[in-house]
Scaffold this active site. Structure first.
Site, short mmCIF file in Angstrom:
data_model
loop_
_atom_site.label_atom_id
_atom_site.label_comp_id
_atom_site.label_asym_id
_atom_site.label_seq_id
_atom_site.Cartn_x
_atom_site.Cartn_y
_atom_site.Cartn_z
N GLU A 164 0.72 -1.08 -0.09
CA GLU A 164 0.00 -0.11 0.32
C GLU A 164 0.84 1.33 0.17
O GLU A 164 0.63 2.24 0.91
CB GLU A 164 -0.82 -0.23 1.00
CG GLU A 164 -1.99 -1.06 1.19
CD GLU A 164 -2.80 -1.14 2.13
OE1 GLU A 164 -2.73 -0.55 3.41
OE2 GLU A 164 -3.69 -2.03 2.29
N ASN A 205 2.04 -5.19 -3.31
CA ASN A 205 0.60 -5.59 -2.79
C ASN A 205 -0.06 -4.12 -2.68
O ASN A 205 0.34 -3.25 -1.91
CB ASN A 205 0.63 -6.22 -1.71
CG ASN A 205 -0.66 -6.93 -1.37
OD1 ASN A 205 -1.12 -7.51 -2.42
ND2 ASN A 205 -1.26 -6.78 -0.16
N HIS A 241 -10.56 -6.24 -1.98
CA HIS A 241 -11.50 -5.83 -0.99
C HIS A 241 -12.46 -5.35 -1.39
O HIS A 241 -12.48 -4.23 -1.75
CB HIS A 241 -10.77 -5.11 0.20
CG HIS A 241 -9.91 -5.80 1.15
ND1 HIS A 241 -10.16 -6.77 1.85
CD2 HIS A 241 -8.29 -5.55 1.36
CE1 HIS A 241 -8.73 -7.33 2.45
NE2 HIS A 241 -7.79 -6.47 2.17
N GLU A 271 -6.03 -10.84 -1.04
CA GLU A 271 -6.91 -10.40 0.05
C GLU A 271 -8.26 -10.50 -0.27
O GLU A 271 -9.09 -9.41 0.32
CB GLU A 271 -6.38 -9.11 0.85
CG GLU A 271 -4.96 -9.21 1.00
CD GLU A 271 -4.53 -7.74 1.82
OE1 GLU A 271 -5.17 -7.03 2.39
OE2 GLU A 271 -3.36 -7.47 1.89
N ASP A 273 -12.15 -10.08 -0.14
CA ASP A 273 -13.36 -10.33 0.39
C ASP A 273 -14.67 -9.59 -0.19
O ASP A 273 -14.20 -8.66 -0.98
CB ASP A 273 -13.37 -10.06 1.96
CG ASP A 273 -12.37 -8.91 2.55
OD1 ASP A 273 -12.52 -7.85 1.75
OD2 ASP A 273 -12.11 -8.85 3.46
C1 XIL Z 1 -5.99 -6.44 8.46
C2 XIL Z 1 -6.31 -7.08 9.29
O1 XIL Z 1 -7.23 -8.32 8.64
C3 XIL Z 1 -6.82 -6.74 10.60
O2 XIL Z 1 -6.95 -7.88 11.58
C4 XIL Z 1 -6.07 -5.78 11.17
O3 XIL Z 1 -6.61 -5.19 12.46
C5 XIL Z 1 -5.65 -4.66 10.23
O4 XIL Z 1 -5.10 -5.21 9.04
N1 XIL Z 1 -4.78 -4.40 3.61
C6 XIL Z 1 -3.67 -5.45 4.06
C7 XIL Z 1 -4.05 -6.07 5.21
O5 XIL Z 1 -2.75 -5.35 3.50
O6 XIL Z 1 -2.98 -6.50 6.07
C8 XIL Z 1 -5.12 -5.70 6.39
O7 XIL Z 1 -5.25 -6.74 7.33
C9 XIL Z 1 -6.28 -5.29 5.36
C10 XIL Z 1 -6.15 -4.43 4.30
#
Ligand code: XIL
Length: 354
Positions: A164, A205, A241, A271, A273
């Site tokens: 990020e 990422n 996400h 990641e 969802d």
């Molecule tokens: C999130 C986790 O899921 C949480 O449990 C934590 O509190 C914060 O981080 N992008 C990412 C992940 O790269 O590492 C993040 O994970 C979600 C967004």
């Protein structure tokens, strides 16, 4: 705006008429480990199906561990391999939780995806509160990367090196790393990770860069520049996400994967969802299933897409409800580990894809 086009609703409704959807998930897996689990079905493809695991849960919660080990061939640490958890005080590394996840993965014949070496979040307070010179920060970053990548060189063959680093408008995010070291912290991180494990595949990422648009263009340009500079970057992670209200168009994700592939880069969905406004309804869950199915389909179609990783797998443990107000139910198993429409949809995509 996402449209429910590629995954036929009729097929899902048909699947839903089958007893498989409401069968208990704790039914014993087939003895040879085959069958129609996601990881077994994925063996016919060159894509690994993975999930992020919460710290501690695979071993402390039997149902959680059973489903994780049965369904997924790749494990990512949801939190345990971030800077703060790994180096809570300067120079003292705490590998216990990360090791437990790696051990779980090995015991279940899963591979491990490393996440994440350099980020602006979840850094320890000794780091964020310090007032250090550029050289000191470089030294800290190098030590962290070298120690962690070296430790897991035998178990982890793909790492999110930088997470990020780009803002939504495409500019470089100002972080503790960019402000102290300068923008070259990115290439330094990749070089140090590569030195520590020359065999590891190293990823940039990010979120919101899955389809097309300013941020995706900026991530593409960043990767292209790094390659031109001879920096060892091997892939781009697309977090994914997304929600039932908005997701990138599958064709845009395919186009983005293709252009990254033209650079010679691997891509992974890292990641995924698909959240929805609560409460969940059948319609929303069908819509959600379509989004999951479409993205897996795109990944299977792209020659350079090598993994499809979910950010968790059960709605019982998900970062979504506490992060996105009023939204949730983003994963493929419900809070009682019962597979949702999305699970069946992923099975179908894996069964039907060439
Ligand atoms: C999130 C986790 O899921 C949480 O449990 C934590 O509190 C914060 O981080 N992008 C990412 C992940 O790269 O590492 C993040 O994970 C979600 C967004």
């Amino acid at each position: 705006m996402y449209r429910f086009l590629r995954f036929p609703l009729a097929a899902l409704l048909f699947v839903f008429a089958l007893p498989a959807c409401d069968s208990a998930v704790d039914a014993p897996p087939e003895e040879d480990g085959a069958g129609n689990t996601l990881r077994a079905l994925a063996q016919a493809h060159e894509v690994e199906i993975g999930a992020a695991a919460a710290t501690g849960l695979p071993t402390s919660d039997a149902r959680y561990g059973d489903v994780l080990g049965r369904e997924f061939g790749l494990l990512a640490a949801e939190n345990a391999m971030k800077f703060g958890p790994l180096q809570p005080t300067q120079g003292n590394f705490s590998f216990r939780e990360a090791d437990a996840l790696v051990d779980f993965a090995e015991a279940h014949d899963m591979r491990v995806r490393g996440h994440a070496l350099v980020w602006h979040n979840q850094n320890p307070s000794w780091l964020t509160n310090g007032n250090r010179t550029r050289e000191q920060m470089m030294d800290i970053l190098r030590t962290h990367i070298t120690t962690v990548v070296t430790r897991y060189a035998d178990q982890i063959d793909a790492w999110d090196v930088v997470n990020e680093a780009v803002n939504d408008d495409g500019s470089l995010r100002e972080t503790i790393w960019s402000e102290t070291i300068g923008p070259e912290y990115i290439e330094l991180a990749f070089r140090w990770a590569h030195e520590a494990d020359p065999d590891a595949r190293l990823f940039y990422n990010d979120y919101g860069a899955e389809g097309t648009g300013r941020k995706s263009d900026a991530v593409y340009a960043l990767a292209q520049n790094l390659l031109q500079e001879g920096v060892p970057i091997h892939g781009v992670g697309l977090q994914m996400h997304v929600s039932t209200d908005w997701a990138p168009r599958p064709s845009d994700v395919a186009a983005n994967m293709a252009r990254l592939g033209d650079l010679g880069l691997e891509v992974q969905i890292t990641e995924m969802d698909v959240r929805m406004p609560l409460p969940p309804t059948d319609d929303k869950e069908l819509m959600q299933a379509g989004v999951y199915a479409d993205m897996l389909d795109v990944c299977l179609d792209a020659w350079n897409c090598t993994a499809f990783v979910l950010w968790g797998f059960t709605d019982r443990h998900s970062w979504v409800p506490s992060t996105f107000n009023g939204q949730g139910a983003a994963l493929i198993f419900d809070e009682d580990y019962v597979p949702k429409y999305a699970y069946t949809a992923l099975q179908q995509v894996l069964e039907r894809a060439d």
